[in-house]
Scaffold this active site. Structure first.
Site, PDB file in Angstrom:
ATOM      1  N   LYS A  80       8.566  47.758  24.692  1.00 41.55           N
ATOM      2  CA  LYS A  80       8.415  48.621  23.881  1.00 41.55           C
ATOM      3  C   LYS A  80       7.196  46.875  22.694  1.00 41.55           C
ATOM      4  CE  LYS A  80       8.495  50.719  19.636  1.00 41.55           C
ATOM      5  NZ  LYS A  80       8.780  49.025  18.099  1.00 41.55           N
ATOM      6  N   ASN A  81       7.924  46.699  22.610  1.00 41.67           N
ATOM      7  CA  ASN A  81       7.454  44.907  21.221  1.00 41.67           C
ATOM      8  C   ASN A  81       6.706  43.697  21.746  1.00 41.67           C
ATOM      9  OD1 ASN A  81       8.677  46.660  19.205  1.00 41.67           O
ATOM     10  ND2 ASN A  81      10.906  45.219  18.546  1.00 41.67           N
TER      11      ASN A  81
ATOM     12  N   CYS B 127       8.289  52.927  12.232  1.00 36.79           N
ATOM     13  CA  CYS B 127       9.330  54.044  11.780  1.00 36.79           C
ATOM     14  C   CYS B 127      10.039  53.627  10.391  1.00 36.79           C
ATOM     15  CB  CYS B 127      11.179  53.263  12.129  1.00 36.79           C
ATOM     16  SG  CYS B 127      10.660  54.074  14.057  1.00 36.79           S
TER      17      CYS B 127
ATOM     18  N   ARG C 104       8.369  47.794   4.413  1.00 37.10           N
ATOM     19  CA  ARG C 104       7.275  47.430   5.621  1.00 37.10           C
ATOM     20  C   ARG C 104       6.199  46.782   5.275  1.00 37.10           C
ATOM     21  NH1 ARG C 104       8.118  49.883  10.891  1.00 37.10           N
ATOM     22  NH2 ARG C 104       8.491  48.350  11.664  1.00 37.10           N
TER      23      ARG C 104
ATOM     24  N   ASP D 102      17.264  45.901  15.238  1.00 37.28           N
ATOM     25  CA  ASP D 102      17.207  47.638  15.757  1.00 37.28           C
ATOM     26  C   ASP D 102      18.166  47.962  16.786  1.00 37.28           C
ATOM     27  OD1 ASP D 102      14.351  47.176  14.915  1.00 37.28           O
ATOM     28  OD2 ASP D 102      13.356  47.081  17.200  1.00 37.28           O
TER      29      ASP D 102
ATOM     30  N   ARG E 209       8.976  57.796  21.396  1.00 36.79           N
ATOM     31  CA  ARG E 209       8.418  56.406  20.596  1.00 36.79           C
ATOM     32  C   ARG E 209       8.263  55.187  21.522  1.00 36.79           C
ATOM     33  NH1 ARG E 209       8.334  53.934  15.160  1.00 36.79           N
ATOM     34  NH2 ARG E 209       7.485  52.531  16.924  1.00 36.79           N
TER      35      ARG E 209
END
Ligand SMILES: CC(=O)N[C@H]1[C@@H](OP(=O)(O)OP(=O)(O)OC[C@H]2O[C@@H](n3ccc(=O)[nH]c3=O)[C@H](O)[C@@H]2O)O[C@H](CO)[C@@H](O)[C@@H]1O
Ligand SMILES: C=C(OP(=O)(O)O)C(=O)O
Length: 428
Positions: free
Chosen positions: A25-26, A122, A127, A315, A407
């Site tokens: 994903k990242n 999230c 953030r 994570d 997600r």
């Protein structure tokens, strides 16, 4: 949010077999941002994880005028960004995932401005995005904020001609580093980025940008130099495997006392998490691109401090909190990256866990037998941790608000079922 997603897990089954680790994903999200910088041709991304964040990114790419086709069966995304038409990242899409902010450099270069109606991701406490904004400003951009009629804050970044300079991250921000690299890639002159992130996904993004024609050196050292070029071309690239997805499956083997072959997982990418899991009693055997993992002994308690790569990934902090509930003694977790990432503790408490939270520190008093309950996924990794807890619990666990899990993890129920888990996904 659309529909409500739930997972139902009936625990008590050991997991065995082979599982395919999804694409990261990242890594794919900044690559979609990078592909919008190519003013000609079609970018082909392979090994794309079929997750909700990617679906949102495809919608967002279309909203700014790109043609984007996600071929789900082939896990391939084709993007033609030859005619971008809108600098606006609409709030209803952009505020649903963090990666939306990775579209900003392309919009600045291609359209001279970016209008950000929202940034999601999230909810993990504060953030901030100041490293990004300060970097863009040092390159010559102006950043202004105004409040829309509905009360939402809208950020307007105007680029003019971006020029290279000396930039830095106060701490090595993952997406901050990626955004500054992408902004520098098509800027005039040379840029030095100090205190750059070292994550493997950042290096994979540098690799695609280099293939596109960007001149980037120093990836993985903390000091990245970018010499601006006039144009980037569309290329084909295979997204690296997702080390967090791999880590969750390692812990699925560990929490059920099973053994798994993880196709595509690399022990090195787990960083310190691999050592912590070994200390808990997990056995690893890397066989080329397949990581064998099993846990036969009782789980030992652990001490975890989250950190940037190669430190223990934040994570994976929630998943290891679930795992440590079963360890033979107290485990200590210190969350250093995010100041609001312990909502999981209350949910695990509903399942019988005993976790004391004090600010960014948690003490998990193991071992506790977990029992099924209705619990809520407050964020993506909270969701994956609750699935792990459900696999080990007696009876049925229902995980609500599981859009968050979708997600970031692809085909969770299918992949776990193939390994012997009793898990179903429901949406209405
Ligand atoms: C899409 C993506 O890649 N998401 C990952 C990325 O998020 P993300 O890139 O958002 O995380 P960062 O590395 O930027 O943030 C880490 C910390 O730095 C702070 N900070 C960051 C930027 C900034 O301008 N100012 C500032 O103060 C944040 O508030 C946070 O406390 O890295 C996180 C940390 O590994 C992961 O949990 C996320 O999965
Ligand atoms: C925090 C996460 O993602 P994001 O930055 O996309 O919200 C995550 O992947 O756990």
């Amino acid at each position: 949010m659309g529909h409500e997603v739930r997972y139902r897990v009936r625990g008590g089954r050991q997991l065995h077999g082979t599982v395919f680790v999804q694409g990261a994903k990242n890594a794919v999200l900044p690559m979609i941002g990078a592909s919008l910088m190519a003013s000609r041709g079609r970018t082909v991304l392979r090994n794309v994880p079929i997750i909700e964040d990617v679906r949102r990114a495809v919608e967002l790419a279309r909203a700014v005028g790109a043609k984007a086709e996600l071929h789900e069966t082939e896990r391939t995304l084709v993007i033609d960004a030859s005619s971008l038409s809108s600098p606006v990242l609409p709030g209803e899409i952009a505020s649903r995932f963090r990666g939306s902010f990775l579209f900003v450099p392309a919009l600045l270069h291609r359209l001279g401005e970016a209008v950000i109606e929202g940034v999601g991701g999230c909810n993990l406490g504060s953030r901030n995005l100041d490293f990004h904004y300060n970097g863009f400003k040092r390159m010559g951009a102006t950043v202004t904020e105004h409040v829309a009629d509905n009360g939402d804050g809208i950020i307007h970044i105007k680029a003019g001609d971006l020029r290279g300079g000396t930039l830095y991250c106060d701490t090595p921000s993952h997406t901050g580093t990626e955004n500054l690299i992408m902004a520098a890639a098509l800027a005039h002159g040379t840029t030095l980025i100090k205190n750059a992130a070292l994550e493997p996904e950042v290096l994979d993004n540098i690799a695609i940008l280099q293939a596109m024609g960007a001149k980037i050196s120093g990836g993985g050292t903390g000091f990245i130099t970018v010499e601006g070029v006039d144009e980037l071309t569309a290329v084909e690239h295979t997204v690296m495997p997702d080390r967090i997805d791999a880590g969750v499956f390692v812990m699925a083997a560990a929490i059920t006392g099973g053994d798994l072959n993880l196709v595509g997982a690399t022990l090195e990418h787990l960083g310190v998490a691999a050592d912590k899991l070994e200390q808990m009693g997990v056995e690893f055997h890397q066989q080329g691109a397949v990581l064998q993992v099993r846990r036969e002994r009782t789980l030992r308690p652990i001490n975890v401090i989250t950190d940037e790569y190669p430190g223990f990934a934040t994570d994976l902090q929630s998943p290891i909190m679930a795992l440590s509930c079963l360890a033979e003694g107290p485990s200590y977790i210190y969350e250093r990256i995010f100041d609001g990432r312990f909502k999981l503790a209350d949910e695990l408490g509903k399942m019988g866990a005993d976790i004391e939270v004090d600010g960014n520190r948690a003490k998990v008093n193991g071992p506790r037998a977990l029992r099924g309950a209705e619990v809520e996924a407050h964020d993506l990794r909270c969701g994956s941790a609750l699935v792990l807890a459900g696999l080990a619990a007696e009876g049925e666990t229902t995980i609500t608000s599981a859009y968050y899990l979708d997600r970031g993890h692809a085909h969770t129920a299918e992949r776990l079922s193939q390994l012997g888990a009793d898990i179903v996904r429901e949406a209405d």
